[in-house]
Motif scaffolding. Structure first.
Motif, PDB file in Angstrom:
ATOM      1  N   GLY A 142       0.802  -1.213   0.000  1.00 36.61           N
ATOM      2  CA  GLY A 142       0.000   0.000   0.000  1.00 36.61           C
ATOM      3  C   GLY A 142       0.835   1.263   0.000  1.00 36.61           C
ATOM      4  N   TRP A 156     -11.174   5.985  -6.523  1.00 34.11           N
ATOM      5  CA  TRP A 156     -10.936   5.273  -5.265  1.00 34.11           C
ATOM      6  C   TRP A 156     -12.101   4.357  -4.914  1.00 34.11           C
ATOM      7  N   PHE A 159     -11.764   0.925  -6.459  1.00 31.84           N
ATOM      8  CA  PHE A 159     -10.822   0.002  -5.829  1.00 31.84           C
ATOM      9  C   PHE A 159     -11.523  -0.937  -4.843  1.00 31.84           C
ATOM     10  N   ARG A 162      -9.882  -1.629  -1.359  1.00 28.10           N
ATOM     11  CA  ARG A 162      -8.418  -1.630  -1.422  1.00 28.10           C
ATOM     12  C   ARG A 162      -7.859  -0.233  -1.174  1.00 28.10           C
ATOM     13  N   ALA A 163      -8.735   0.784  -1.252  1.00 26.29           N
ATOM     14  CA  ALA A 163      -8.330   2.158  -0.968  1.00 26.29           C
ATOM     15  C   ALA A 163      -9.134   2.671   0.220  1.00 26.29           C
TER      16      ALA A 163
END
Length: 459
Positions: A142, A156, A159, A162-163
């Protein structure tokens, strides 16, 4: 974060026409692959129902079945084409470099399309095959990304967990000293502005002069193709600076200016959101391409277009002094922002995003109308700065005839004649500035010969 690849019917046909016979004989598999993509695109274009709907051509590993040709390694053909001496009769500077770049980019995209997935789409008369991929692997550890507009940036959200977006601390910023003047209109995109920009910009300056007065510093953001046209006008302000969409984010050039004017908005076609969505969410089917729903959004492509525009607008607004906190309450110095938003639901959504990202901003209606009786405004006496902007915004490798420069800068014959004298004088400040931009003046010789400026290809 997303690599996009595209070939058009025109580019494939052009590249095939550039391949010499001996090169085609040496690399038959590679040429056959280019021909197969062209044939597939022709077939799809002929069956296009003109409804603008995209169509998935193949998924990963499915190119061979559709193209009837195994994906070949294009690197040998690309290396061979780099040695080709393109038409020696071409005398317009680096035009042959343009050809070499088009061939190289097209062959690289052919490889990517054959190795991955591809979908067909038509934008206007442009038939194309497209693909994309995420350039940063999900396996990479990350990273911390400083994104001032993260709450509006739909990337975002794609994602999906994941974000992680960290909210801005409450009370860190407020924009109560900023006044957003909003007009609404149709036709605020680049294409509509093409034939109307000068007339509309003259009306804009008249409206701004009446409302602001002369003791102001004004940052103007327009489309790249019209920045030099805006500079050609005489501006009734103490200071004026120019920028264009795609080249203002994060810049500090106008951090002390008290006014921002955003004229014309940065629309993106449907290829961009489709590519981004596929790169982050995986390839979708024809049903999705026709009705792009996702997580309750009925048209996620249009939403991505709108949110991206909101992000670019908010970034542009915050190029002036409203970005700087001057007191313990998170306030800024007084500032004015003028914008013409589309007169539709997208304009409503953009305004909502601005208010969400810039808390306490004061929004007031602006009675400005872009179209109406023609207004005559004086032009600057010198065309030198607009010329520098025009060439700065020209892509490397391109040549611009003086006839085009005369039209773009609205020069009369006498003005063009004076400009020629400047360009012939290597010691003139404008000529030196052009050289610093990598621009060369080529004077035509003989009857019918054209003079032009050519921007050197980046090494």
């Amino acid at each position: 974060m997303v690599e996009e690849n595209k070939v058009t019917l025109e580019s494939l046909q052009f590249v095939l026409g550039c391949v010499p016979f001996d090169v085609a004989q040496a690399f038959p598999d590679q040429v056959r692959l280019v021909e197969a993509l062209k044939d597939a695109l022709v077939q799809q274009a002929q069956s296009d129902t003109n409804d603008g709907t995209a169509k998935l051509m193949w998924r990963d590993g499915g190119a061979s079945e559709v193209l009837n040709a195994a994906p070949a390694a294009m690197k040998p053909l690309r290396e061979a084409m780099r040695k080709v001496k393109y038409d020696r009769r071409i005398r317009e500077g680096n035009t042959k470099r343009n050809i070499a770049k088009l061939v190289e980019d097209t062959l690289a995209s052919v490889q990517a399309l054959a190795d991955r997935w591809a979908y067909y789409t038509r934008i206007g008369k442009d038939h194309s095959l497209n693909s994309s991929t995420l350039t940063v692997s999900y396996a990479v550890p990350g990273a911390v990304v400083l994104d001032a507009t993260a709450s509006q940036n739909f990337l975002w959200e794609l994602f999906q967990g994941r974000a992680q977006i960290e909210p801005v601390c409450a009370g860190a910023r407020n924009y109560r000293n900023v006044t957003l003047h909003v007009a609404r209109a149709k036709g605020v995109g680049k294409t509509t502005m093409e034939k109307t920009f000068a007339a509309r910009y003259a009306r804009l300056l008249e409206a701004l002069e009446a409302q602001l007065g002369s003791d102001r510093s004004v940052f103007v953001c327009v489309h790249k193709d019209y920045e030099h046209s805006a500079e050609r006008f005489k501006h009734p302000f103490k200071r004026v600076g120019f920028g264009h969409w795609g080249a203002v984010d994060g810049r500090n050039d106008w951090k002390d200016y008290d006014t921002a004017v955003l004229f014309g908005l940065p629309y993106r076609d449907l290829i961009w959101p489709t590519n981004v969505f596929f790169a982050l969410q995986g390839v979708q089917d024809d049903v999705w391409l026709k009705t792009p729903t996702w997580k309750g959004y009925t048209n996620v492509r249009r939403l991505m277009q709108q949110r991206q525009m909101s992000v670019e607008i908010i970034q542009a607004i915050n190029r002036i002094r409203c970005r700087k906190v001057v007191d313990e309450d998170g306030g800024c110095d007084p500032a004015d922002v003028f914008i013409v938003l589309p007169a539709d639901s997208m304009g409503d959504a953009i305004l909502t995003d601005i208010k969400a990202d810039m808390p306490d901003i004061e929004v007031v209606p602006w009675s400005f109308e872009m179209d109406g009786p023609k207004v005559r405004r004086p032009r600057e006496g010198s065309s030198h700065q607009p010329l520098l902007t025009l060439m700065r915004n020209t892509e490397p490798g391109e040549s611009v005839p003086l006839s085009t420069i005369q039209r773009e800068l609205a020069l009369k014959p006498a003005g063009l004649s004076k400009l020629r004298e400047v360009l012939r004088n290597d010691t003139h400040a404008t000529s030196k500035a052009l050289v610093e931009l990598g621009v060369k003046y080529v004077s035509g010789r003989g009857p019918g010969a054209k003079s032009f400026l050519v921007k050197q290809q980046v090494a």
